[in-house]
Design a protein around this motif. Sequence first.
Motif, mmCIF file in Angstrom:
data_model
loop_
_atom_site.group_PDB
_atom_site.id
_atom_site.type_symbol
_atom_site.label_atom_id
_atom_site.label_comp_id
_atom_site.label_asym_id
_atom_site.label_seq_id
_atom_site.Cartn_x
_atom_site.Cartn_y
_atom_site.Cartn_z
ATOM 1 N N PRO A 190 -7.931 -8.405 11.835
ATOM 2 C CA PRO A 190 -7.876 -9.869 11.850
ATOM 3 C C PRO A 190 -8.164 -10.435 10.457
ATOM 4 C CG PRO A 190 -10.014 -9.139 12.615
ATOM 5 C CD PRO A 190 -9.192 -7.888 12.355
ATOM 6 N N GLU A 191 -8.250 -11.775 10.393
ATOM 7 C CA GLU A 191 -8.595 -12.414 9.130
ATOM 8 C C GLU A 191 -9.967 -11.935 8.669
ATOM 9 O OE1 GLU A 191 -8.341 -16.444 10.514
ATOM 10 O OE2 GLU A 191 -6.348 -16.660 9.639
ATOM 11 N N ILE A 192 -10.166 -11.943 7.357
ATOM 12 C CA ILE A 192 -11.443 -11.488 6.807
ATOM 13 C C ILE A 192 -12.177 -12.678 6.184
ATOM 14 C CG2 ILE A 192 -10.633 -9.137 6.422
ATOM 15 C CD1 ILE A 192 -10.271 -9.889 3.471
ATOM 16 N N PRO A 193 -13.504 -12.577 6.035
ATOM 17 C CA PRO A 193 -14.257 -13.675 5.416
ATOM 18 C C PRO A 193 -13.705 -14.021 4.037
ATOM 19 C CG PRO A 193 -15.752 -12.092 6.397
ATOM 20 C CD PRO A 193 -14.381 -11.486 6.466
ATOM 21 N N LYS A 194 -13.656 -15.313 3.735
ATOM 22 C CA LYS A 194 -13.083 -15.785 2.477
ATOM 23 C C LYS A 194 -13.796 -15.201 1.263
ATOM 24 C CE LYS A 194 -12.083 -20.028 -0.048
ATOM 25 N NZ LYS A 194 -12.239 -21.483 -0.035
ATOM 26 N N ASP A 195 -15.099 -15.025 1.335
ATOM 27 C CA ASP A 195 -15.837 -14.526 0.185
ATOM 28 C C ASP A 195 -15.832 -12.999 0.073
ATOM 29 O OD1 ASP A 195 -17.475 -14.046 2.320
ATOM 30 O OD2 ASP A 195 -19.249 -14.975 1.466
ATOM 31 N N TYR A 196 -15.085 -12.334 0.947
ATOM 32 C CA TYR A 196 -14.955 -10.873 0.889
ATOM 33 C C TYR A 196 -14.312 -10.470 -0.431
ATOM 34 C CZ TYR A 196 -13.298 -6.198 2.135
ATOM 35 O OH TYR A 196 -13.044 -4.852 2.153
ATOM 36 N N GLU A 197 -14.862 -9.467 -1.075
ATOM 37 C CA GLU A 197 -14.288 -8.981 -2.333
ATOM 38 C C GLU A 197 -12.925 -8.366 -2.030
ATOM 39 O OE1 GLU A 197 -13.494 -8.335 -6.086
ATOM 40 O OE2 GLU A 197 -15.286 -9.382 -5.421
ATOM 41 N N ARG A 198 -11.879 -8.967 -2.513
ATOM 42 C CA ARG A 198 -10.514 -8.519 -2.219
ATOM 43 C C ARG A 198 -10.093 -7.414 -3.186
ATOM 44 N NH1 ARG A 198 -8.063 -14.488 -1.188
ATOM 45 N NH2 ARG A 198 -9.373 -14.932 0.581
ATOM 46 N N ASP A 199 -10.588 -6.239 -2.932
ATOM 47 C CA ASP A 199 -10.274 -5.093 -3.769
ATOM 48 C C ASP A 199 -8.940 -4.509 -3.319
ATOM 49 O OD1 ASP A 199 -12.107 -2.083 -4.713
ATOM 50 O OD2 ASP A 199 -10.087 -2.769 -5.174
ATOM 51 N N LYS A 200 -7.880 -4.885 -4.007
ATOM 52 C CA LYS A 200 -6.545 -4.438 -3.601
ATOM 53 C C LYS A 200 -6.392 -2.922 -3.683
ATOM 54 C CE LYS A 200 -4.186 -8.710 -4.627
ATOM 55 N NZ LYS A 200 -3.167 -9.387 -5.413
ATOM 56 N N GLU A 201 -7.054 -2.305 -4.637
ATOM 57 C CA GLU A 201 -6.949 -0.852 -4.752
ATOM 58 C C GLU A 201 -7.535 -0.172 -3.523
ATOM 59 O OE1 GLU A 201 -5.292 2.307 -6.535
ATOM 60 O OE2 GLU A 201 -5.143 0.229 -7.167
ATOM 61 N N ALA A 202 -8.680 -0.653 -3.055
ATOM 62 C CA ALA A 202 -9.292 -0.089 -1.847
ATOM 63 C C ALA A 202 -8.397 -0.338 -0.639
ATOM 64 C CB ALA A 202 -10.668 -0.693 -1.613
ATOM 65 N N MET A 203 -7.770 -1.505 -0.604
ATOM 66 C CA MET A 203 -6.867 -1.816 0.503
ATOM 67 C C MET A 203 -5.681 -0.846 0.514
ATOM 68 S SD MET A 203 -5.082 -5.443 1.184
ATOM 69 C CE MET A 203 -4.026 -5.751 2.552
ATOM 70 N N ARG A 204 -5.157 -0.547 -0.654
ATOM 71 C CA ARG A 204 -4.027 0.382 -0.739
ATOM 72 C C ARG A 204 -4.421 1.776 -0.287
ATOM 73 N NH1 ARG A 204 -2.991 -2.202 -5.958
ATOM 74 N NH2 ARG A 204 -1.345 -3.706 -5.606
ATOM 75 N N HIS A 205 -5.629 2.207 -0.632
ATOM 76 C CA HIS A 205 -6.061 3.554 -0.277
ATOM 77 C C HIS A 205 -6.501 3.665 1.179
ATOM 78 C CE1 HIS A 205 -5.567 5.263 -4.186
ATOM 79 N NE2 HIS A 205 -6.260 4.280 -4.731
ATOM 80 N N SER A 206 -6.767 2.532 1.820
ATOM 81 C CA SER A 206 -7.207 2.590 3.213
ATOM 82 C C SER A 206 -6.036 2.813 4.163
ATOM 83 C CB SER A 206 -7.943 1.301 3.589
ATOM 84 O OG SER A 206 -7.049 0.220 3.591
ATOM 85 N N ALA A 207 -4.817 2.635 3.680
ATOM 86 C CA ALA A 207 -3.641 2.854 4.511
ATOM 87 C C ALA A 207 -2.852 4.029 3.945
ATOM 88 C CB ALA A 207 -2.769 1.603 4.527
ATOM 89 N N CYS A 208 -2.404 4.888 4.824
ATOM 90 C CA CYS A 208 -1.633 6.043 4.388
ATOM 91 C C CYS A 208 -0.265 6.001 5.046
ATOM 92 C CB CYS A 208 -2.365 7.335 4.755
ATOM 93 S SG CYS A 208 -1.438 8.795 4.294
#
Length: 97
Positions: A71-89
């Motif tokens: 779902p949607e994430i908290p607005k102040d969440y650190e949007r680390d795109k690199e971590a997001m890319r690695h979390s999906a395979c």
Amino acid sequence: MKRELTCISCPLGCQISVEMEDGNIISVTGNTCPRGERYARQEVLDPRRTVTSTVETEDSIHRRLPVKTVPEIPKDYERDKEAMRHSACFNRRCDST
């Protein structure tokens, strides 16, 4: 304290005022539909966002695929795109088993 918002729940774009006192909402005015009040309360108390990006795949046809947070994430969440890319395979085609 008073917060002024532009509602994004429907195409009307109502100008909403949220009156707050000690971290509690006292009143919400300016909305023309119930969705506007829900949006204003959510935005003031716990703002959330959908983050979108793309990820690389090992598929030779689709080298990149669009992804979004659910779902949607908290607005102040650190949007680390690199971590997001690695979390999906994505290492095989959708039609492979």
